[in-house]
Design an enzyme around this catalytic site. Structure first.
Site, short mmCIF file in Angstrom:
data_model
loop_
_atom_site.label_atom_id
_atom_site.label_comp_id
_atom_site.label_asym_id
_atom_site.label_seq_id
_atom_site.Cartn_x
_atom_site.Cartn_y
_atom_site.Cartn_z
N ASP A 1 -20.86 36.70 3.29
CA ASP A 1 -21.53 37.56 4.27
C ASP A 1 -21.01 38.99 4.19
O ASP A 1 -20.01 39.26 3.52
CB ASP A 1 -21.37 37.00 5.70
CG ASP A 1 -19.95 36.54 6.00
OD1 ASP A 1 -19.02 36.93 5.28
OD2 ASP A 1 -19.77 35.80 6.97
N ASN B 1 -16.51 29.78 17.60
CA ASN B 1 -17.72 29.18 18.19
C ASN B 1 -18.38 28.19 17.22
O ASN B 1 -19.50 27.75 17.46
CB ASN B 1 -18.72 30.27 18.62
CG ASN B 1 -19.20 31.11 17.44
OD1 ASN B 1 -18.85 30.86 16.29
ND2 ASN B 1 -20.03 32.11 17.73
N HIS C 1 -19.14 28.81 14.03
CA HIS C 1 -19.97 29.38 12.97
C HIS C 1 -19.31 29.20 11.60
O HIS C 1 -18.09 29.08 11.49
CB HIS C 1 -20.30 30.86 13.25
CG HIS C 1 -19.20 31.85 13.05
ND1 HIS C 1 -19.15 33.05 13.73
CD2 HIS C 1 -18.12 31.87 12.25
CE1 HIS C 1 -18.10 33.73 13.35
NE2 HIS C 1 -17.46 33.04 12.44
N GLU D 1 -24.47 31.73 13.32
CA GLU D 1 -24.00 31.53 14.69
C GLU D 1 -24.66 30.28 15.29
O GLU D 1 -25.64 29.76 14.74
CB GLU D 1 -24.36 32.77 15.53
CG GLU D 1 -23.75 34.08 15.02
CD GLU D 1 -22.27 34.25 15.37
OE1 GLU D 1 -21.53 33.25 15.44
OE2 GLU D 1 -21.84 35.40 15.56
P1 PGA Z 1 -10.76 33.96 10.62
O1 PGA Z 1 -12.34 33.91 10.72
O2 PGA Z 1 -10.39 33.48 9.24
O3 PGA Z 1 -10.43 35.42 10.78
O4 PGA Z 1 -10.23 33.10 11.68
C1 PGA Z 1 -13.01 32.79 10.28
C2 PGA Z 1 -14.49 32.92 10.55
O5 PGA Z 1 -14.88 33.57 11.54
O6 PGA Z 1 -15.28 32.36 9.79
#
Ligand code: PGA
Length: 222
Positions: free
Chosen positions: A62, A123, A125, A130
């Protein structure tokens, strides 16, 4: 299904072992790579192993809708943490772009992703899919949730600087990978990880789609 490791170092080196084996067995590997705080240790570990990346094709999950040269873009993140430190060819490093169908064609043209690495958001995702994202979704532009904007504000000078939109591979795109590794670092991820891996398979918890994949490994440390 959730492999609990003793430390962040062990999480990083365990996943690095998987990548190392993949690159040694198949130098022309097609990988999907994540950003965020979780893979930083993995990327450091991979850099230290001095692997040959000259034939690797990389796709990132992404990118924010923002100037890709901005220091907080995922292009910049990947250059800083991995691409500028290994012998990968810049023209083999791809990020989702518009028109998204052309990006999907590019992935399809590489005849299958060998290994996809993912993080998980608080959450549930994966990439920027999302809660509520269709399990059939493909690469597209999405609005980020308040929760994700809040979570990611730690990477920016202020929450107002966090982009509100991103372009993300879809859940359908990710699920076509031959092998998927999910990494989660920190106790605050344990609950959502359990919900995703052991609870109902539902679009309300995007990562729960991984229960439908036949080659997924999950690595967690607290
Ligand atoms: P993080 O994010 O590695 O910074 O915890 C993971 C994500 O949001 O996919």
């Amino acid at each position: 299904m959730i492999n609990t490791l003793k430390s962040y170092k062990e999480l990083s080196s365990t996943v690095a072992d998987i990548v190392e084996t993949q690159l040694k067995e198949q130098p022309l590997s097609k990988l999907i790579l994540p950003t965020g705080s979780t893979p930083i240790g993995l990327y450091d570990e991979l850099v230290n192993r001095e692997l040959d990346w000259s034939l690797v094709i990389a796709y990132n999950l992404d990118e924010y809708i923002m100037n890709i040269d901005h220091p907080y873009s995922y292009h910049s993140f990947m250059r800083k943490n991995l691409f500028d430190r290994i012998n990968i060819y810049p023209d083999r490093c791809h990020f989702p772009f518009r028109p998204t169908l052309s990006f999907e064609d590019k992935i399809a043209g590489s005849m299958g992703i060998d290994l996809c690495m993912l993080g998980i958001g608080s959450n549930g995702h994966i990439a920027f899919n999302e809660p509520g994202s269709s399990f059939k979704s493909r690469t597209r532009v999405v609005d980020l949730t308040e929760q994700t904007i809040k979570d990611n504000s730690r990477f920016f000078d202020s929450i107002d600087d966090v982009p509100k939109q991103a372009i993300t591979m879809g859940l359908g795109t990710i699920m076509e990978s031959k092998r998927i590794i999910l990494m989660a670092n920190g106790n605050h991820k344990l609950n959502i990880l359990n919900v995703a891996m052991n609870g109902e398979v539902t679009e309300d918890v995007p990562a729960s789609i991984l229960q439908n994949h036949n080659n997924v490994e999950v690595y967690y440390c607290d």
